[in-house]
Design an enzyme around this catalytic site. Sequence first.
Site, PDB file in Angstrom:
ATOM      1  N   ARG A 104     -11.193   6.537  10.684  1.00  0.00           N
ATOM      2  CA  ARG A 104     -11.257   5.116  10.303  1.00  0.00           C
ATOM      3  C   ARG A 104     -12.731   4.746  10.263  1.00  0.00           C
ATOM      4  O   ARG A 104     -13.428   4.830  11.262  1.00  0.00           O
ATOM      5  CB  ARG A 104     -10.500   4.247  11.307  1.00  0.00           C
ATOM      6  CG  ARG A 104     -10.778   2.773  11.132  1.00  0.00           C
ATOM      7  CD  ARG A 104      -9.824   1.879  11.880  1.00  0.00           C
ATOM      8  NE  ARG A 104      -8.517   1.874  11.253  1.00  0.00           N
ATOM      9  CZ  ARG A 104      -7.582   0.949  11.497  1.00  0.00           C
ATOM     10  NH1 ARG A 104      -7.823  -0.029  12.354  1.00  0.00           N
ATOM     11  NH2 ARG A 104      -6.410   1.002  10.900  1.00  0.00           N
ATOM     12  N   HIS A 131      -6.251   1.818   2.532  1.00  0.00           N
ATOM     13  CA  HIS A 131      -5.507   2.039   3.793  1.00  0.00           C
ATOM     14  C   HIS A 131      -4.173   2.725   3.435  1.00  0.00           C
ATOM     15  O   HIS A 131      -3.103   2.143   3.586  1.00  0.00           O
ATOM     16  CB  HIS A 131      -5.269   0.693   4.488  1.00  0.00           C
ATOM     17  CG  HIS A 131      -4.834   0.811   5.920  1.00  0.00           C
ATOM     18  ND1 HIS A 131      -4.780   2.012   6.607  1.00  0.00           N
ATOM     19  CD2 HIS A 131      -4.427  -0.141   6.802  1.00  0.00           C
ATOM     20  CE1 HIS A 131      -4.361   1.777   7.841  1.00  0.00           C
ATOM     21  NE2 HIS A 131      -4.134   0.494   7.980  1.00  0.00           N
ATOM     22  N   GLN A 134      -0.928   2.975   5.809  1.00  0.00           N
ATOM     23  CA  GLN A 134      -0.106   1.763   5.941  1.00  0.00           C
ATOM     24  C   GLN A 134       0.921   1.676   4.817  1.00  0.00           C
ATOM     25  O   GLN A 134       2.043   1.228   5.012  1.00  0.00           O
ATOM     26  CB  GLN A 134      -1.016   0.528   5.925  1.00  0.00           C
ATOM     27  CG  GLN A 134      -0.257  -0.776   6.136  1.00  0.00           C
ATOM     28  CD  GLN A 134       0.302  -0.919   7.540  1.00  0.00           C
ATOM     29  OE1 GLN A 134      -0.415  -0.720   8.504  1.00  0.00           O
ATOM     30  NE2 GLN A 134       1.589  -1.254   7.650  1.00  0.00           N
ATOM     31  N   ASP A 219      -2.489 -10.158   3.875  1.00  0.00           N
ATOM     32  CA  ASP A 219      -3.323  -9.530   4.908  1.00  0.00           C
ATOM     33  C   ASP A 219      -4.352 -10.580   5.327  1.00  0.00           C
ATOM     34  O   ASP A 219      -4.464 -11.638   4.688  1.00  0.00           O
ATOM     35  CB  ASP A 219      -4.004  -8.279   4.299  1.00  0.00           C
ATOM     36  CG  ASP A 219      -4.781  -7.445   5.315  1.00  0.00           C
ATOM     37  OD1 ASP A 219      -4.604  -7.657   6.534  1.00  0.00           O
ATOM     38  OD2 ASP A 219      -5.577  -6.580   4.880  1.00  0.00           O
ATOM     39  N   CYS A 259       0.355  -5.913   7.223  1.00  0.00           N
ATOM     40  CA  CYS A 259       0.024  -4.687   7.967  1.00  0.00           C
ATOM     41  C   CYS A 259      -0.284  -4.955   9.434  1.00  0.00           C
ATOM     42  O   CYS A 259      -0.210  -4.033  10.248  1.00  0.00           O
ATOM     43  CB  CYS A 259      -1.130  -3.954   7.295  1.00  0.00           C
ATOM     44  SG  CYS A 259      -2.683  -4.884   7.311  1.00  0.00           S
ATOM     45  N   ARG A 287       4.600   3.345  11.117  1.00  0.00           N
ATOM     46  CA  ARG A 287       3.330   4.073  11.120  1.00  0.00           C
ATOM     47  C   ARG A 287       3.507   5.386  11.878  1.00  0.00           C
ATOM     48  O   ARG A 287       2.988   6.430  11.489  1.00  0.00           O
ATOM     49  CB  ARG A 287       2.227   3.225  11.773  1.00  0.00           C
ATOM     50  CG  ARG A 287       1.833   1.964  11.019  1.00  0.00           C
ATOM     51  CD  ARG A 287       1.177   2.276   9.698  1.00  0.00           C
ATOM     52  NE  ARG A 287      -0.009   3.081   9.871  1.00  0.00           N
ATOM     53  CZ  ARG A 287      -1.207   2.613  10.223  1.00  0.00           C
ATOM     54  NH1 ARG A 287      -1.382   1.328  10.387  1.00  0.00           N
ATOM     55  NH2 ARG A 287      -2.241   3.426  10.358  1.00  0.00           N
TER      56      ARG A 287
HETATM   57  N1  NVA Z   1      -7.767  -5.461   5.740  1.00  0.00           N
HETATM   58  C1  NVA Z   1      -7.740  -5.276   7.174  1.00  0.00           C
HETATM   59  C2  NVA Z   1      -6.645  -4.337   7.541  1.00  0.00           C
HETATM   60  C3  NVA Z   1      -6.515  -4.066   9.028  1.00  0.00           C
HETATM   61  C4  NVA Z   1      -5.426  -3.078   9.362  1.00  0.00           C
HETATM   62  C5  NVA Z   1      -9.089  -4.746   7.651  1.00  0.00           C
HETATM   63  O1  NVA Z   1      -9.655  -3.865   6.986  1.00  0.00           O
HETATM   64  O2  NVA Z   1      -9.582  -5.235   8.667  1.00  0.00           O
HETATM   65  N1   CP Z   2      -2.285  -2.033  10.489  1.00  0.00           N
HETATM   66  C1   CP Z   2      -3.217  -1.372  11.185  1.00  0.00           C
HETATM   67  O1   CP Z   2      -3.832  -0.422  10.692  1.00  0.00           O
HETATM   68  O2   CP Z   2      -3.402  -1.807  12.457  1.00  0.00           O
HETATM   69  P1   CP Z   2      -4.552  -1.379  13.489  1.00  0.00           P
HETATM   70  O3   CP Z   2      -5.856  -1.957  12.967  1.00  0.00           O
HETATM   71  O4   CP Z   2      -4.136  -1.990  14.795  1.00  0.00           O
HETATM   72  O5   CP Z   2      -4.625   0.114  13.553  1.00  0.00           O
END
Ligand code: NVA
Ligand code: CP
Length: 307
Positions: A104, A131, A134, A219, A259, A287
């Site tokens: 990540r 992502h 997800q 989101d 998500c 997930r």
């Molecule tokens: N769009 C959000 C998704 C988090 C799972 C982010 O990147 O923070």
């Molecule tokens: N949806 C998701 O990826 O959640 P986290 O940021 O908690 O991993």
Amino acid sequence: MALRHFLTLMDFTADELNGLISRAIELKTMHRRGEIYEPMKNKVLGMIFEKSSTRTRVSFEAGTAQLGGHAIFLSSRDTQLGRGEPIEDSSRVLSSMVDIIMIRTFEHEKIERFAEYSQVPVINALTDMYHPCQLLADMQAYVEQRGSIKGGTVTWIGDGNNMCHSYINAARQFGFKLNIATPVGYEPDGTLVAAAGNAVTLSHDPRIAATDSDLIVTDVWASMGQEEEQKAREAAFADFQVNEALMQLAKPDALFMHCLPAHRGEEVSAAVIDGSQSVVWNEAENRLHAQKALMEFLLEEALNKSD
Ligand code: NVA
Ligand code: CP
């Protein structure tokens, strides 16, 4: 055959993605029955996190343990990656010690570079651009609730962000129509939209986008790394909340997905996310199962490659 990675949904064929969803549903049943299934025995997952996470970390770590393997949590705060060790060097070293890696991070180019130098499969656990894990969970949840999404209509409301980009790829791969409504200036990547052709429609009107939809998705307005834009974004996105009035424009049996983490009262009203059309807990749980199917698949492919 080249080593397989999962950096975006486009790395797999549509058949492979549908196969993963079916397998995830099977693994979920097996897990609930308490069946022991350990294809990752003596295998190690390296988990690199340069951003926060609850679901992703726990689902990968728990999933690996359930498959008989071991997961190592590596945060950029306490590894040499966070002190500037080149990504190529980190990739060479880590991939000589573990069997599969998830990352990540911020720039998508970083995970591409890591994958280029890796000897083992690399999974995108979120970048600024995509992502895909997800989406596996979301598509599994849709199948569980309603059956195939092929030919259906999905509506994305809000920011043209990493989740929106993965929904664009999903529209191509799973064969649904995607209506996207964003404020002006927050549209998704133009190249991705163009590549999706007729599958994707862009607008700035959430009401038109939501009409007759099978699934409404949103989101957060400010993603990780955009914290300083929070106030400006709250103003820009004020008319883009998914609330009961918006849900009523969709089909009567439409589902709501997010998500998570969610901000009730911002991108979604509490009545919608905690209401009967919401399947956010189903998505979150999936997930675990979807990523178990993904790791099983990638490890199997890597084994076949070395045969
Ligand atoms: N769009 C959000 C998704 C988090 C799972 C982010 O990147 O923070
Ligand atoms: N949806 C998701 O990826 O959640 P986290 O940021 O908690 O991993």
